[in-house]
Enzyme design. Structure first.
Site, PDB file in Angstrom:
ATOM      1  N   TYR A 187       7.371 -11.791  28.627  1.00 20.87           N
ATOM      2  CA  TYR A 187       7.523 -10.540  29.380  1.00 20.87           C
ATOM      3  C   TYR A 187       8.250 -10.772  30.712  1.00 20.87           C
ATOM      4  O   TYR A 187       9.328 -10.214  30.955  1.00 20.87           O
ATOM      5  CB  TYR A 187       6.135  -9.931  29.589  1.00 20.87           C
ATOM      6  CG  TYR A 187       6.095  -8.759  30.529  1.00 20.87           C
ATOM      7  CD1 TYR A 187       7.017  -7.715  30.431  1.00 20.87           C
ATOM      8  CD2 TYR A 187       5.117  -8.683  31.522  1.00 20.87           C
ATOM      9  CE1 TYR A 187       6.966  -6.624  31.291  1.00 20.87           C
ATOM     10  CE2 TYR A 187       5.054  -7.601  32.379  1.00 20.87           C
ATOM     11  CZ  TYR A 187       5.984  -6.584  32.267  1.00 20.87           C
ATOM     12  OH  TYR A 187       5.933  -5.525  33.126  1.00 20.87           O
ATOM     13  N   LYS A 194       4.157 -16.318  22.013  1.00 23.33           N
ATOM     14  CA  LYS A 194       3.946 -14.987  22.598  1.00 23.33           C
ATOM     15  C   LYS A 194       5.277 -14.286  22.885  1.00 23.33           C
ATOM     16  O   LYS A 194       5.310 -13.079  23.068  1.00 23.33           O
ATOM     17  CB  LYS A 194       3.174 -15.100  23.918  1.00 23.33           C
ATOM     18  CG  LYS A 194       1.798 -15.733  23.786  1.00 23.33           C
ATOM     19  CD  LYS A 194       0.775 -14.727  23.349  1.00 23.33           C
ATOM     20  CE  LYS A 194      -0.591 -15.368  23.177  1.00 23.33           C
ATOM     21  NZ  LYS A 194      -1.601 -14.445  22.680  1.00 23.33           N
ATOM     22  N   GLY A 195       6.336 -15.065  23.001  1.00 30.21           N
ATOM     23  CA  GLY A 195       7.638 -14.505  23.351  1.00 30.21           C
ATOM     24  C   GLY A 195       8.285 -13.807  22.156  1.00 30.21           C
ATOM     25  O   GLY A 195       7.816 -13.913  21.015  1.00 30.21           O
ATOM     26  N   TYR A 240      -8.570 -19.068  34.385  1.00 30.07           N
ATOM     27  CA  TYR A 240      -7.132 -18.767  34.455  1.00 30.07           C
ATOM     28  C   TYR A 240      -6.622 -19.028  35.872  1.00 30.07           C
ATOM     29  O   TYR A 240      -5.664 -19.781  36.081  1.00 30.07           O
ATOM     30  CB  TYR A 240      -6.888 -17.315  34.037  1.00 30.07           C
ATOM     31  CG  TYR A 240      -5.506 -16.820  34.387  1.00 30.07           C
ATOM     32  CD1 TYR A 240      -4.383 -17.427  33.841  1.00 30.07           C
ATOM     33  CD2 TYR A 240      -5.330 -15.761  35.284  1.00 30.07           C
ATOM     34  CE1 TYR A 240      -3.113 -16.990  34.181  1.00 30.07           C
ATOM     35  CE2 TYR A 240      -4.071 -15.317  35.615  1.00 30.07           C
ATOM     36  CZ  TYR A 240      -2.957 -15.942  35.065  1.00 30.07           C
ATOM     37  OH  TYR A 240      -1.705 -15.521  35.411  1.00 30.07           O
ATOM     38  N   PHE A 279       0.987 -10.374  41.734  1.00 32.43           N
ATOM     39  CA  PHE A 279      -0.172  -9.524  41.585  1.00 32.43           C
ATOM     40  C   PHE A 279       0.022  -8.859  40.208  1.00 32.43           C
ATOM     41  O   PHE A 279       0.370  -9.573  39.276  1.00 32.43           O
ATOM     42  CB  PHE A 279      -0.352  -8.702  42.866  1.00 32.43           C
ATOM     43  CG  PHE A 279      -0.944  -9.662  43.909  1.00 32.43           C
ATOM     44  CD1 PHE A 279      -0.217 -10.773  44.357  1.00 32.43           C
ATOM     45  CD2 PHE A 279      -2.253  -9.551  44.310  1.00 32.43           C
ATOM     46  CE1 PHE A 279      -0.790 -11.728  45.210  1.00 32.43           C
ATOM     47  CE2 PHE A 279      -2.825 -10.493  45.177  1.00 32.43           C
ATOM     48  CZ  PHE A 279      -2.095 -11.572  45.621  1.00 32.43           C
ATOM     49  N   ARG A 300      -5.937  -2.771  41.838  1.00 30.82           N
ATOM     50  CA  ARG A 300      -4.951  -3.849  41.680  1.00 30.82           C
ATOM     51  C   ARG A 300      -3.633  -3.433  42.334  1.00 30.82           C
ATOM     52  O   ARG A 300      -3.337  -2.250  42.462  1.00 30.82           O
ATOM     53  CB  ARG A 300      -4.687  -4.123  40.182  1.00 30.82           C
ATOM     54  CG  ARG A 300      -5.875  -4.677  39.429  1.00 30.82           C
ATOM     55  CD  ARG A 300      -6.125  -6.130  39.798  1.00 30.82           C
ATOM     56  NE  ARG A 300      -7.258  -6.688  39.087  1.00 30.82           N
ATOM     57  CZ  ARG A 300      -8.527  -6.607  39.512  1.00 30.82           C
ATOM     58  NH1 ARG A 300      -8.817  -5.968  40.623  1.00 30.82           N
ATOM     59  NH2 ARG A 300      -9.504  -7.153  38.825  1.00 30.82           N
TER      60      ARG A 300
HETATM   61  N1  UDP Z   1      -8.603  -2.734  32.641  1.00 29.69           N
HETATM   62  C1  UDP Z   1      -9.360  -1.690  32.102  1.00 29.69           C
HETATM   63  N2  UDP Z   1      -9.194  -1.416  30.783  1.00 29.69           N
HETATM   64  C2  UDP Z   1      -8.368  -2.097  29.966  1.00 29.69           C
HETATM   65  C3  UDP Z   1      -7.596  -3.152  30.526  1.00 29.69           C
HETATM   66  C4  UDP Z   1      -7.743  -3.435  31.868  1.00 29.69           C
HETATM   67  O1  UDP Z   1     -10.144  -1.052  32.802  1.00 29.69           O
HETATM   68  O2  UDP Z   1      -8.303  -1.788  28.774  1.00 29.69           O
HETATM   69  C5  UDP Z   1      -8.751  -3.036  34.060  1.00 29.69           C
HETATM   70  C6  UDP Z   1      -9.127  -4.492  34.345  1.00 29.69           C
HETATM   71  O3  UDP Z   1     -10.531  -4.626  34.306  1.00 29.69           O
HETATM   72  C7  UDP Z   1      -8.533  -4.682  35.738  1.00 29.69           C
HETATM   73  C8  UDP Z   1      -7.284  -3.790  35.728  1.00 29.69           C
HETATM   74  O4  UDP Z   1      -7.481  -2.866  34.652  1.00 29.69           O
HETATM   75  O5  UDP Z   1      -9.419  -4.208  36.712  1.00 29.69           O
HETATM   76  C9  UDP Z   1      -6.006  -4.551  35.482  1.00 29.69           C
HETATM   77  O6  UDP Z   1      -6.224  -5.392  34.366  1.00 29.69           O
HETATM   78  P1  UDP Z   1      -5.054  -6.160  33.639  1.00 29.69           P
HETATM   79  O7  UDP Z   1      -5.656  -6.866  32.458  1.00 29.69           O
HETATM   80  O8  UDP Z   1      -3.933  -5.214  33.378  1.00 29.69           O
HETATM   81  O9  UDP Z   1      -4.529  -7.193  34.716  1.00 29.69           O
HETATM   82  P2  UDP Z   1      -5.312  -8.348  35.546  1.00 29.69           P
HETATM   83  O10 UDP Z   1      -5.783  -7.673  36.802  1.00 29.69           O
HETATM   84  O11 UDP Z   1      -6.422  -8.881  34.708  1.00 29.69           O
HETATM   85  O12 UDP Z   1      -4.239  -9.346  35.803  1.00 29.69           O
END
Ligand code: UDP
Length: 331
Positions: A11, A36-37, A142, A170, A222
């Site tokens: 991505y 994954k690519g 991670y 981020f 986020r």
């Molecule tokens: N999230 C959610 N539902 C989903 C996927 C993600 O509520 O189906 C929330 C997740 O808990 C986080 C935010 O969305 O608070 C962003 O998550 P994502 O996995 O996109 O990115 P991360 O912050 O883990 O890098």
């Protein structure tokens, strides 16, 4: 300069490749194991080597053949929740794989390294927005695997002639303005593509992981950064390395955040779809708020963001999702 883009069919890597193709002075070689690519994301005329960074021999063969001047590294396992369940997978792919790459760089005397790091190295930050020099205390494997690499890089710089830039993303999101490339993970775990899959009718609803966080609406906040803005930061980081010959770490954030509920609302506006949502329990390893400033990147790299509004970001992702409703290669 010849730039090896490891994970260039993924991505973030594919968006960086796309930006490089519009510049002169660079020759790109993509390395990807296609776990994954997507081969469909590789532009015509760009050299592609199918190889796995965890297979040292095949990586050495790529270096021997192409003799790169710089390496950008995007090959990693990236799911916070999975890393809590299967930490060793994360240390193997993210740490061991990077060590092999660095050993190969040392062997072939490649000096410049750009590392795809993450906000997850900061865990639950003490202050928001997170400063470039904030304390790193990851709360999931991670983030810890990426922080481990950042530390290894410091020691490598000390021990041999390597200069690196760590870019802590981020929440990378959105898609190229053409809609030709975008985010397609399998399984998909990221919020924006999952929401758009609901809008496409591929899922009945979006699950909200927790509404009892200490945030304005109880859902996690986020910092969503457009992938093309991230791509520009990588190119500026490479220019910086070559010009200044100094290592550095940069946070790439916007200084503002959106809650899960706000992102869903933005997607409702952009797509015109009701996007039903249901609240579930918290996802393990999720901090409540992750927002970064990008003071250092703005001051040192002159980095600016084109995408400043979450609706514009979601709209760009929606363009890709409409063009590829089942991802690059529907099965
Ligand atoms: N999230 C959610 N539902 C989903 C996927 C993600 O509520 O189906 C929330 C997740 O808990 C986080 C935010 O969305 O608070 C962003 O998550 P994502 O996995 O996109 O990115 P991360 O912050 O883990 O890098």
């Amino acid at each position: 300069m010849k730039v090896l883009i490891c994970g260039g069919a993924g991505y973030i890597g594919s968006h960086i490749v796309r930006e490089f193709t519009s510049l002169s002075g660079y020759e790109i070689v993509i390395v990807d194991n296609l776990s994954k690519g997507h081969v469909e994301s590789i532009p015509k005329g760009v050299t592609f080597e199918e190889a796995d960074i965890c297979d040292k021999k095949s990586i050495e063969a790529v270096f021997e053949k192409h003799k790169p001047g710089a390496v950008m590294h995007f090959c990693a396992s990236i799911e916070v929740g999975e890393s809590v369940i299967d930490p060793l997978k994360y240390y193997e792919n993210n740490v061991t794989g990077t060590i092999y790459l660095l050993q190969t760089m040392q062997k072939y005397k490649v000096k410049y390294f750009i590392f795809s790091s993450t906000a997850a190295i900061f865990g639950n930050p003490e202050t928001t927005p997170i400063a470039d020099d904030a304390k790193s205390v990851p709360i999931n494997p991670y983030g810890d695997s990426k922080l481990t690499v950042e530390k290894i890089l410091g020691w490598c710089e000390n021990a041999f002639d390597i200069r690196y830039v760590c870019l802590r993303y981020f929440n990378a999101c959105g898609a190229h303005e053409s809609g030709e490339i975008g985010e397609d993970h399998n399984p998909e775990t990221h919020l924006i593509p999952l929401i758009l899959q609901v809008a496409l009718g591929r899922r009945p609803q979006i699950k909200i992981y927790g509404n009892d966080y200490d945030t304005r609406d109880g859902t996690c906040i986020r910092d969503y950064i457009h992938v093309t803005d991230l791509a520009h930061a990588h190119i500026k980081a490479l220019e910086y390395l070559v010009k200044e010959n100094k290592s550095q770490k940069f946070n790439l954030g916007s200084g503002e955040g959106y809650s899960v509920k706000e992102v869903i609302e933005a997607a409702r506006k952009v797509t015109g779809h009701p996007i039903p949502a249901v609240v579930e329990g918290r996802r393990p390893g999720d901090p409540a708020v992750l927002i970064a400033g990008s003071k250092r990147a703005e001051e040192i790299l002159g980095w600016t963001r084109k995408y400043k509004n979450v609706e514009d970001i979601v709209a760009s992702a929606w363009k890709y999702h409409q063009a590829y409703p089942h991802g690059y290669a529907p099965k």
